[in-house]
Design an enzyme around this catalytic site. Structure first.
Site, PDB file in Angstrom:
ATOM      1  N   SER A  69       8.688 -18.305   2.848  1.00  0.00           N
ATOM      2  CA  SER A  69       8.840 -19.548   2.098  1.00  0.00           C
ATOM      3  C   SER A  69       8.083 -19.568   0.771  1.00  0.00           C
ATOM      4  O   SER A  69       8.070 -20.579   0.090  1.00  0.00           O
ATOM      5  CB  SER A  69       8.378 -20.725   2.966  1.00  0.00           C
ATOM      6  N   GLU A 120       0.811  -1.223   0.000  1.00  0.00           N
ATOM      7  CA  GLU A 120       0.000   0.000   0.000  1.00  0.00           C
ATOM      8  C   GLU A 120       0.846   1.277   0.000  1.00  0.00           C
ATOM      9  O   GLU A 120       0.314   2.381  -0.104  1.00  0.00           O
ATOM     10  CB  GLU A 120      -0.945   0.001   1.208  1.00  0.00           C
ATOM     11  N   LEU A 126      10.195  -5.733   4.256  1.00  0.00           N
ATOM     12  CA  LEU A 126       9.793  -7.036   3.738  1.00  0.00           C
ATOM     13  C   LEU A 126      10.862  -8.058   4.096  1.00  0.00           C
ATOM     14  O   LEU A 126      12.052  -7.822   3.877  1.00  0.00           O
ATOM     15  CB  LEU A 126       9.615  -6.966   2.225  1.00  0.00           C
ATOM     16  N   HIS A 130       5.787 -14.597  -2.485  1.00  0.00           N
ATOM     17  CA  HIS A 130       5.161 -13.334  -2.079  1.00  0.00           C
ATOM     18  C   HIS A 130       6.192 -12.207  -1.950  1.00  0.00           C
ATOM     19  O   HIS A 130       5.990 -11.097  -2.431  1.00  0.00           O
ATOM     20  CB  HIS A 130       4.412 -13.555  -0.759  1.00  0.00           C
ATOM     21  N   ARG A 151      19.630  -3.362  10.164  1.00  0.00           N
ATOM     22  CA  ARG A 151      19.478  -2.170   9.328  1.00  0.00           C
ATOM     23  C   ARG A 151      18.618  -1.092   9.977  1.00  0.00           C
ATOM     24  O   ARG A 151      18.681   0.068   9.606  1.00  0.00           O
ATOM     25  CB  ARG A 151      18.944  -2.558   7.956  1.00  0.00           C
TER      26      ARG A 151
END
Length: 158
Positions: free
Chosen positions: A90, A63, A86, A93, A132
């Site tokens: 597995s 989004e 993200l 996606h 990060r």
């Protein structure tokens, strides 16, 4: 042949008149919260006034492009930092969302003629994301980089 200034900011930027939108996904909130805090901290170091920082959220990374467009329209900001994280699972996606969001955020800045800062972490593991975001020791908070980038991109090309 040496290139001068490589990796260094070419001038000092005063963001006192810059209006910044931060749009974040709500997935992976430990990482996201740290990245948003890092971006805000750096924006303030560049003299961006607190009242000129608008923070909104969307359900997930997918989004972010639409929400980014709406941030410009709704809040009249000079730049948006869409922040998402993200982490590979597995299924495919991860690859589909990374590609779609990355491509659309890049295209959006040319469509709107406004800077959109790439604040999407695409990590293979949760540990990489935490590193990060500066949550785990060993790396700095990338949100700080995105805050500095936002101010520079607005002021350099005004």
């Amino acid at each position: 042949m040496a290139v001068k200034g490589l990796g260094k900011v070419d001038q000092q930027y005063d963001g006192k008149d810059v209006k910044v939108g931060i749009l974040h996904a709500r997935w992976n909130n430990k990482v996201i919260d740290a990245l948003v805090a890092g971006a805000i901290q750096k924006l303030k170091e560049f003299n961006v006034r607190e009242e000129n920082i608008v923070v909104e959220s969307v359900p997930g990374a997918y989004e972010l492009p639409y929400g980014t467009k709406k941030m410009f329209e709704k809040h009249g900001v000079d730049v948006v930092i869409p922040i998402g994280c993200l982490i590979k699972g597995s299924t495919m996606h991860f690859e589909y969302i990374c590609e779609a969001v990355s491509t659309q955020l890049m295209q959006l800045q040319f469509q709107l003629d406004k800077p959109v800062i790439f604040g999407l972490l695409t990590c293979l593991t949760e540990e990489q994301a935490l590193l990060r975001a500066g949550v785990l020791p060993g790396m700095h908070n990338h949100g700080e980089d995105w805050g500095a980038c936002a101010v520079e991109m607005v002021l350099k090309w005004k």
